[in-house]
Motif scaffolding. Structure first.
Motif, PDB file in Angstrom:
ATOM      1  N   PRO A   1      -1.930   5.008   5.419  1.00 26.89           N
ATOM      2  CA  PRO A   1      -2.934   4.552   4.453  1.00 26.89           C
ATOM      3  C   PRO A   1      -3.105   3.036   4.450  1.00 26.89           C
ATOM      4  CG  PRO A   1      -1.473   6.167   3.454  1.00 26.89           C
ATOM      5  CD  PRO A   1      -0.877   5.806   4.784  1.00 26.89           C
TER       6      PRO A   1
ATOM      7  N   GLY B   1       0.802  -1.215   0.000  1.00 26.38           N
ATOM      8  CA  GLY B   1       0.000   0.000   0.000  1.00 26.38           C
ATOM      9  C   GLY B   1       0.834   1.264   0.000  1.00 26.38           C
ATOM     10  N   PRO B   2       0.186   2.407  -0.101  1.00 24.86           N
ATOM     11  CA  PRO B   2       0.884   3.697  -0.158  1.00 24.86           C
ATOM     12  C   PRO B   2       1.788   3.923   1.046  1.00 24.86           C
ATOM     13  CG  PRO B   2      -1.454   3.962  -0.686  1.00 24.86           C
ATOM     14  CD  PRO B   2      -1.286   2.567  -0.176  1.00 24.86           C
TER      15      PRO B   2
ATOM     16  N   THR C   1      -7.356   8.009  -0.597  1.00 24.78           N
ATOM     17  CA  THR C   1      -7.821   7.436   0.660  1.00 24.78           C
ATOM     18  C   THR C   1      -7.748   8.519   1.726  1.00 24.78           C
ATOM     19  OG1 THR C   1      -6.925   5.287  -0.013  1.00 24.78           O
ATOM     20  CG2 THR C   1      -7.550   5.538   2.292  1.00 24.78           C
TER      21      THR C   1
ATOM     22  N   TYR D   1      -5.305  -2.415   7.498  1.00 26.75           N
ATOM     23  CA  TYR D   1      -5.272  -1.034   7.982  1.00 26.75           C
ATOM     24  C   TYR D   1      -4.522  -0.937   9.302  1.00 26.75           C
ATOM     25  CZ  TYR D   1      -8.999  -2.501  11.161  1.00 26.75           C
ATOM     26  OH  TYR D   1      -9.721  -3.166  12.133  1.00 26.75           O
TER      27      TYR D   1
ATOM     28  N   THR E   1      -4.117  -0.713   2.734  1.00 25.80           N
ATOM     29  CA  THR E   1      -4.055  -1.417   1.460  1.00 25.80           C
ATOM     30  C   THR E   1      -5.421  -2.053   1.234  1.00 25.80           C
ATOM     31  OG1 THR E   1      -1.715  -1.914   1.773  1.00 25.80           O
ATOM     32  CG2 THR E   1      -2.895  -3.206   0.118  1.00 25.80           C
TER      33      THR E   1
ATOM     34  N   ASP F   1      -6.780  -3.126  -7.592  1.00 24.72           N
ATOM     35  CA  ASP F   1      -5.951  -2.549  -6.539  1.00 24.72           C
ATOM     36  C   ASP F   1      -6.414  -1.111  -6.363  1.00 24.72           C
ATOM     37  OD1 ASP F   1      -4.029  -1.433  -4.933  1.00 24.72           O
ATOM     38  OD2 ASP F   1      -2.351  -1.801  -6.288  1.00 24.72           O
ATOM     39  N   TRP F   2      -6.906  -0.796  -5.159  1.00 26.78           N
ATOM     40  CA  TRP F   2      -7.474   0.523  -4.898  1.00 26.78           C
ATOM     41  C   TRP F   2      -6.431   1.542  -4.441  1.00 26.78           C
ATOM     42  CZ3 TRP F   2     -12.785   1.497  -5.492  1.00 26.78           C
ATOM     43  CH2 TRP F   2     -13.591   0.375  -5.693  1.00 26.78           C
ATOM     44  N   SER F   3      -5.163   1.174  -4.420  1.00 27.69           N
ATOM     45  CA  SER F   3      -4.162   2.035  -3.801  1.00 27.69           C
ATOM     46  C   SER F   3      -3.943   3.349  -4.538  1.00 27.69           C
ATOM     47  CB  SER F   3      -2.828   1.291  -3.672  1.00 27.69           C
ATOM     48  OG  SER F   3      -2.316   0.936  -4.944  1.00 27.69           O
ATOM     49  N   THR F   4      -4.299   3.378  -5.830  1.00 28.36           N
ATOM     50  CA  THR F   4      -4.142   4.642  -6.559  1.00 28.36           C
ATOM     51  C   THR F   4      -5.314   5.586  -6.331  1.00 28.36           C
ATOM     52  OG1 THR F   4      -5.152   3.647  -8.533  1.00 28.36           O
ATOM     53  CG2 THR F   4      -2.746   3.553  -8.359  1.00 28.36           C
TER      54      THR F   4
END
Length: 302
Positions: free
Chosen positions: A98, A67-68, A92, A121, A100, A86-89
């Motif tokens: 942040p 993750g970020p 958030t 998290y 993952t 992948d929602w990391s972009t």
């Protein structure tokens, strides 16, 4: 009955830069034979083009998403799961560290089955108000829409695990008691783990747990204990003279639609020389999970 294994672990500072400690941690995880690993404190995993993270993936025989900011990560068994998103972009908001978040398909359920959102998290260490904000934002991952093959609109189920840096709300039989704040001798830590109550007196912070469960997720350890298995509520962090008694701050929450697939919850204790947190282990009935994920009506948006 065959099973899947999901684990959640805050491995202290990812081994503090010591490859020997990382190898010891990898061996602990390998013995648990996980299919999904929700990891926190991925410090340094992104260095040198992700060399450390790639080594950890290879050591576990899994694929992973970091993750970020290398704060959190998720590893998954590619024989069991396909990565969908992948929602990391995506932005958030609200998190100091942040999370993952990924979407996966469980292969046994078939390509047209309902995917699952997974989140790893780590709630803020030093602020009850910040943790409350983060808990509220975490629940947004339990409200992601999806169009099923039959055209129906569904809400994706969520399994989220992490270090909550706060206690669960009282009520589960056999759960650890809330700490007496005067037993926390370190005054800054006492502040970090508490909030002011309505009468102005400070109380242990349990609001993140309340918030997450209010959104329709359940703490799987609490659920399993209520089924007659109190050992699921074991400590995940050892008590110390300065920071107070044993606590259960590491937890996995799932949308209630996934609860029929729970067949076990346990805490695997690890040596303090490896990490200051123990491993939460969730055992999943794979055939029950597959059946759930092919029943679109369970996840229909209402």
């Amino acid at each position: 009955m065959t099973k899947l294994t999901v684990v959640c672990w805050n491995f202290e500072r990812n081994g503090k830069g010591d490859p020997a400690v990382r190898r010891a941690a990898d061996e602990i995880l390998r013995r648990l034979e996980p299919d999904i690993v929700l990891r926190q404190e991925m410090l340094g995993a992104d260095a040198k083009g992700g060399t450390v993270f790639n080594e950890q993936c290879q050591a576990l025989g899994m694929r992973g998403v970091l993750g970020p900011g290398a704060c959190t990560a998720i590893f998954y068994n590619p024989d069991e799961f396909d990565l969908v998103r992948d929602w990391s972009t995506d932005r958030t908001p609200g998190f100091v560290l942040p999370p993952t978040v990924i979407t996966v398909h469980f292969k046994e359920a078939g390509p047209d089955s309902v995917p699952v959102n997974l989140a790893s998290y780590h709630h803020a260490y030093g602020s009850a108000q910040q943790r409350q904000l983060e808990a509220e934002w975490l629940t947004t991952w339990a409200d992601k829409g999806w169009t099923a093959p039959d055209g129906s609109q569904i809400v994706l189920p969520l399994a989220a695990g992490g270090d909550n840096n706060s206690c669960p709300e009282p009520g589960a039989p056999g759960d650890l008691p809330l700490p007496t704040l005067s037993d926390i001798k370190d005054r800054p830590h006492r502040l970090h783990r508490s909030r002011r109550g309505p009468d102005g007196v400070r109380v242990p912070d349990t609001e993140p747990d309340h918030t997450i469960r209010e959104a329709g997720l359940e703490d799987i350890a609490r659920y399993w204990a209520e089924k007659g298995n109190p050992s699921a509520l074991a400590r995940t962090v050892n008590g110390t003279a300065t920071h107070g008694p044993d606590t259960r701050i590491d937890r996995i929450y799932v949308t209630t639609s996934l609860l029929p697939a729970v067949i076990g919850v346990e805490v695997h204790e690890v040596p303090l020389g490896v990490s200051d947190h123990h491993v939460v282990v969730w055992r999943v009935n794979r055939s029950a999970l597959a059946d759930l994920l092919t029943n679109f009506a369970i996840f229909a948006r209402t």
